[in-house]
Design a protein around this motif. Structure first.
Motif, short mmCIF file in Angstrom:
data_model
loop_
_atom_site.label_atom_id
_atom_site.label_comp_id
_atom_site.label_asym_id
_atom_site.label_seq_id
_atom_site.Cartn_x
_atom_site.Cartn_y
_atom_site.Cartn_z
N LYS A 11 0.81 -1.21 0.00
CA LYS A 11 0.00 0.00 0.00
C LYS A 11 0.85 1.27 0.00
CE LYS A 11 -4.02 -2.10 2.18
NZ LYS A 11 -5.03 -2.00 3.24
N GLN A 12 2.15 1.12 -0.26
CA GLN A 12 2.98 2.30 -0.28
C GLN A 12 2.53 3.22 -1.42
OE1 GLN A 12 6.99 1.46 -1.54
NE2 GLN A 12 6.39 -0.49 -2.45
N GLY A 13 2.49 4.46 -1.14
CA GLY A 13 2.08 5.42 -2.15
C GLY A 13 0.59 5.71 -2.15
N ALA A 14 -0.19 4.88 -1.45
CA ALA A 14 -1.64 5.08 -1.46
C ALA A 14 -2.03 6.42 -0.86
CB ALA A 14 -2.33 3.94 -0.71
N SER A 15 -1.30 6.83 0.21
CA SER A 15 -1.63 8.10 0.85
C SER A 15 -1.34 9.28 -0.07
CB SER A 15 -0.84 8.25 2.16
OG SER A 15 0.56 8.19 1.89
N ARG A 16 -0.27 9.16 -0.88
CA ARG A 16 0.05 10.25 -1.80
C ARG A 16 -0.98 10.36 -2.91
NH1 ARG A 16 6.04 8.47 -3.12
NH2 ARG A 16 5.25 6.54 -2.25
N LEU A 37 -11.44 -0.41 -4.24
CA LEU A 37 -10.27 0.11 -3.54
C LEU A 37 -9.09 -0.85 -3.69
CD1 LEU A 37 -9.22 2.35 -1.71
CD2 LEU A 37 -10.02 1.05 0.26
N ALA A 38 -9.36 -2.15 -3.59
CA ALA A 38 -8.30 -3.15 -3.75
C ALA A 38 -7.73 -3.11 -5.17
CB ALA A 38 -8.83 -4.54 -3.43
N ASP A 39 -8.61 -2.99 -6.17
CA ASP A 39 -8.15 -2.90 -7.56
C ASP A 39 -7.27 -1.67 -7.77
OD1 ASP A 39 -9.47 -5.20 -8.29
OD2 ASP A 39 -11.25 -4.16 -9.05
N LEU A 40 -7.69 -0.55 -7.18
CA LEU A 40 -6.94 0.69 -7.34
C LEU A 40 -5.58 0.61 -6.64
CD1 LEU A 40 -6.87 3.55 -8.42
CD2 LEU A 40 -8.08 4.30 -6.37
N GLU A 41 -5.56 0.07 -5.44
CA GLU A 41 -4.30 -0.04 -4.70
C GLU A 41 -3.32 -0.97 -5.42
OE1 GLU A 41 -5.59 -1.25 -0.85
OE2 GLU A 41 -5.74 0.81 -0.10
N HIS A 42 -3.86 -2.00 -6.06
CA HIS A 42 -3.01 -2.91 -6.83
C HIS A 42 -2.35 -2.16 -7.99
CE1 HIS A 42 -2.09 -6.12 -9.78
NE2 HIS A 42 -1.89 -6.86 -8.71
N ALA A 43 -3.12 -1.31 -8.66
CA ALA A 43 -2.58 -0.53 -9.77
C ALA A 43 -1.56 0.49 -9.28
CB ALA A 43 -3.71 0.16 -10.52
N ILE A 44 -1.87 1.16 -8.17
CA ILE A 44 -0.97 2.19 -7.64
C ILE A 44 0.36 1.58 -7.22
CG2 ILE A 44 -0.62 3.78 -5.71
CD1 ILE A 44 -3.59 4.49 -5.92
N GLY A 51 7.96 4.67 -10.84
CA GLY A 51 8.44 6.02 -10.62
C GLY A 51 7.38 7.07 -10.38
N ALA A 52 6.11 6.70 -10.35
CA ALA A 52 5.04 7.68 -10.12
C ALA A 52 4.99 8.04 -8.64
CB ALA A 52 3.71 7.13 -10.58
N GLN A 53 5.16 9.31 -8.33
CA GLN A 53 5.10 9.77 -6.94
C GLN A 53 3.75 10.40 -6.60
OE1 GLN A 53 7.66 9.14 -4.78
NE2 GLN A 53 8.47 8.00 -6.53
N SER A 54 2.97 10.71 -7.63
CA SER A 54 1.65 11.32 -7.43
C SER A 54 0.82 11.04 -8.68
CB SER A 54 1.78 12.83 -7.21
OG SER A 54 2.17 13.47 -8.42
N PRO A 55 -0.49 11.27 -8.62
CA PRO A 55 -1.33 11.03 -9.80
C PRO A 55 -0.87 11.82 -11.03
CG PRO A 55 -2.69 11.33 -7.86
CD PRO A 55 -1.30 11.65 -7.45
N LEU A 63 0.43 3.07 -17.62
CA LEU A 63 -0.77 2.26 -17.52
C LEU A 63 -0.77 1.13 -18.56
CD1 LEU A 63 -3.43 5.02 -16.83
CD2 LEU A 63 -2.58 3.30 -15.24
N GLU A 64 -0.22 1.40 -19.73
CA GLU A 64 -0.10 0.33 -20.73
C GLU A 64 0.82 -0.77 -20.21
OE1 GLU A 64 1.23 2.24 -24.25
OE2 GLU A 64 -0.79 2.90 -24.85
#
Length: 439
Positions: A11-16, A37-44, A51-55, A63-64
């Motif tokens: 879940k690292q990065g989820a808060s950002r 939420l689980a699907d989104l956290e998996h993607a994040i 290397g993504a630090q924020s949206p 994403l590809e």
């Protein structure tokens, strides 16, 4: 395989990414919210490793890469599309809630340019199978999770309806994908009882109902029995597994006045053919008490020559004859005079058609019912099966016997029909307590 198998999604990065605030904005049930939420956290988790630090750092290329990773791992077509949809919903929310400052470029949803390698809308997936399966036999789709052979398992369920076969297949696929995310070499012959118990605990933590858990166990038990016969597994890890007792849910019927308003309401801005089709669909749902799948499968020859009955193919390929109400007969007759306005070479003999000339689907019926509820002022809407519940309850309230209602509904077990007796008893109790001076 370890009995500690569970989804290892960091879940690292989820808060950002402000995931929790996005989750609170979703208008859905707690179970659906937890799944998204689980699907989104998996993607994040994947995007952070890229290397993504924020949206704002996420682009279509990242994403590809995520989609390619899912497809290359073997996730099903439905799961890939579901996870991509969760990400798209998130970025749509992020763009709405983070307006650019003056002079800055407007944010663009990075999912917009992403394409999956294989879509569930491909011609092979959508091919007509004459009710053998809900979807066509597609080599690419059926090639996912090849060690589990979900397509062969689905085709083996010959005594079940197409909906049941599809549900069991999906239940098995979800279990296999859960094992995949555990990082182990998931295969039927490596599954242990500890794995199944851990999976059931995972479902419980997600908020799954006892009814959902019971069906998952039933699907896995059916699958491993089949796998043992095909020498794909040596043991049944669901053997002696306790199935939770499901709570019998009483139907929630609409009252007679509400149903009348719902069925007769029309959209003045819709084309004449659509108003006629929607009225026919609603009249059949309530007037004959059909399941939505039965309405979608009706054909031109389903109606008798005198237009007083319908020949319906129900669950388990059981055929029955149901009467048509006078309003339903009139609505169908009117619709048939306009059917050619949308019919084409793909229509076949289907009775009810979509705007593209194809047979209506479950979503088409749900959509037209939602629109009718909005026009009728029914707060919170309703669902197609509620009209079937209302059909049975109103018959019971007006003196019909249980056996007749069972035949009309196509229930193989009289106990299923008895639920409507309980509903009527509840109404009697309510009437008694509200009107008797010493109640």
């Amino acid at each position: 395989m370890s009995g500690e198998a569970k989804t290892r999604v960091p879940k690292q990065g989820a808060s950002r990414f402000d995931v929790e605030r996005h989750a609170r904005s979703l208008r859905c049930s707690d179970i659906a919210r937890a799944a998204r939420l689980a699907d989104l956290e998996h993607a994040i988790a994947h995007l952070v490793t890229r290397g993504a630090q924020s949206p704002a750092d996420v682009d279509a290329g990242m994403l590809e890469d995520y989609v390619w990773n899912l497809e290359n791992t073997g996730f099903t077509v439905e799961t890939v599309e579901q996870r991509l949809a969760a990400v798209s919903t998130y970025f749509a929310w992020f763009i709405r809630t983070n307006k650019p400052a003056r002079g800055q470029e407007a944010l663009v949803n990075p999912v917009r340019g992403v394409r999956v390698a294989h879509s569930s809308s491909c011609p092979a997936c959508k091919a007509n199978t004459n009710d053998t399966t809900l979807k066509g036999q597609c080599a690419i789709r059926d090639g996912r999770l090849s060690a589990w052979q979900p397509s062969a398992f689905e085709l083996s369920l010959t005594a079940s309806s197409a909906n049941t076969r599809a549900a069991y297949r999906r239940d098995v696929e979800l279990f296999a994908e859960w094992l995949l995310e555990a990082g182990d070499d998931a295969a039927p012959n490596r599954v242990t009882k500890e794995d199944v118990r851990a999976y059931l605990a995972h479902l419980h933590d997600r908020g799954a109902t006892s009814r959902t858990v019971a069906r998952r166990i039933a699907a896995l038990r059916r699958y491993f029995g089949w796998a043992i016969r095909r020498n794909m597994a040596s043991i049944d890890p669901t053997e002696a597994m306790h199935t939770p007792k499901t709570k019998g849910r009483l139907p929630r019927p609409l009252d007679e006045q509400t149903v009348t308003t719902l069925v007769t309401t029309e959209d003045p801005d819709a084309p004449t053919w659509r108003r006629a089709r929607d009225r026919a669909a609603l009249e059949i749902l309530y007037g004959s008490g059909l399941r939505v799948s039965e309405v979608c499968s009706l054909e031109l020859q389903s109606m008798s020559s005198d237009k007083t009955t319908l020949r319906v193919m129900g669950k388990g390929s059981k055929e029955r004859i149901v009467p048509l109400s006078s309003p339903a007969t009139a609505a169908i007759t009117h619709w048939l005079t306009l059917r050619n306005e949308v019919a084409n070479e793909t229509s076949g003999n289907a009775l009810l058609l979509s705007s593209r000339g194809k047979p209506v689907g479950r979503r088409d019926v749900a959509r037209l019912l939602d629109e009718a509820c909005e026009r009728a002022g029914i707060v919170g809407g309703t669902h197609p099966h509620a009209l079937r519940h209302s059909f049975a309850t109103h018959l019971m309230d007006n003196g019909a016997d249980t056996r007749s209602i069972q035949e009309l509904l196509g229930h193989s077990d009289a106990a299923t029909t008895q639920r409507y007796t309980h509903v009527s008893k509840e109404r009697l109790r309510l009437a008694y307590t509200e009107t008797h001076p010493r109640a």
